[in-house]
Design a protein around this motif. Sequence first.
Motif, PDB file in Angstrom:
ATOM      1  N   ALA A   1      47.216  24.365  41.808  1.00 33.27           N
ATOM      2  CA  ALA A   1      47.538  24.759  40.303  1.00 33.27           C
ATOM      3  C   ALA A   1      49.135  24.812  40.394  1.00 33.27           C
ATOM      4  N   SER A   2      49.641  24.150  39.325  1.00 32.24           N
ATOM      5  CA  SER A   2      51.169  24.219  39.213  1.00 32.24           C
ATOM      6  C   SER A   2      51.356  24.515  37.600  1.00 32.24           C
ATOM      7  N   CYS A   3      52.515  24.994  37.198  1.00 31.18           N
ATOM      8  CA  CYS A   3      52.973  24.958  35.816  1.00 31.18           C
ATOM      9  C   CYS A   3      53.854  23.655  35.494  1.00 31.18           C
TER      10      CYS A   3
ATOM     11  N   ASP B   1      43.056  29.479  41.996  1.00 31.73           N
ATOM     12  CA  ASP B   1      44.446  29.531  42.106  1.00 31.73           C
ATOM     13  C   ASP B   1      44.670  30.620  40.971  1.00 31.73           C
ATOM     14  N   ARG B   2      44.541  30.360  39.775  1.00 30.38           N
ATOM     15  CA  ARG B   2      44.993  31.139  38.575  1.00 30.38           C
ATOM     16  C   ARG B   2      46.347  31.332  38.303  1.00 30.38           C
ATOM     17  N   HIS B   3      47.298  30.926  39.220  1.00 29.51           N
ATOM     18  CA  HIS B   3      48.646  31.015  39.028  1.00 29.51           C
ATOM     19  C   HIS B   3      49.247  29.878  39.793  1.00 29.51           C
ATOM     20  N   CYS B   4      50.482  29.391  39.178  1.00 30.53           N
ATOM     21  CA  CYS B   4      51.191  28.339  39.766  1.00 30.53           C
ATOM     22  C   CYS B   4      51.449  28.854  41.194  1.00 30.53           C
TER      23      CYS B   4
ATOM     24  N   LEU C   1      48.394  30.700  34.575  1.00 24.64           N
ATOM     25  CA  LEU C   1      47.979  29.605  34.054  1.00 24.64           C
ATOM     26  C   LEU C   1      46.677  29.671  33.393  1.00 24.64           C
TER      27      LEU C   1
ATOM     28  N   ILE D   1      47.833  24.281  33.011  1.00 29.18           N
ATOM     29  CA  ILE D   1      47.586  23.923  34.143  1.00 29.18           C
ATOM     30  C   ILE D   1      47.843  22.469  34.491  1.00 29.18           C
ATOM     31  N   LYS D   2      48.821  22.261  35.510  1.00 29.38           N
ATOM     32  CA  LYS D   2      48.791  20.869  35.810  1.00 29.38           C
ATOM     33  C   LYS D   2      48.421  20.727  37.276  1.00 29.38           C
TER      34      LYS D   2
ATOM     35  N   LYS E   1      40.078  20.462  37.008  1.00 30.53           N
ATOM     36  CA  LYS E   1      41.178  21.474  36.667  1.00 30.53           C
ATOM     37  C   LYS E   1      40.550  23.013  36.614  1.00 30.53           C
TER      38      LYS E   1
ATOM     39  N   LEU F   1      41.791  26.074  38.842  1.00 31.15           N
ATOM     40  CA  LEU F   1      42.419  27.169  37.959  1.00 31.15           C
ATOM     41  C   LEU F   1      41.415  28.517  38.389  1.00 31.15           C
TER      42      LEU F   1
END
Length: 82
Positions: free
Chosen positions: A41-43, A9-12, A19, A24-25, A2, A6
């Motif tokens: 990374a995904s919300c 990517d930092r964002h979905c 995120l 983070i998912k 994770k 993260l």
Amino acid sequence: MKEKILERDRHCIYCLKPLCIKTIKVDRYLPHQNDEHNFVASCSNCFENKKGKLPLDFILEKVENERQDSRTKQNFTSNSKV
């Protein structure tokens, strides 16, 4: 894993929501592929709604839903002014 994703990517990647480690998912960009570069990374909302769809299919569905929501709001606003 994770933390590494993260940091990258930092964002979905689907909706661009910022995120953090608690939100983070980790999603497979392409379903059923386990290559480390396939994890993104995904919300939680996008993670739940994507459910194994191909990314383009999911994003197009998301855009269409947002358009319909926008039209519904416009119609409601227009009708309430009458």
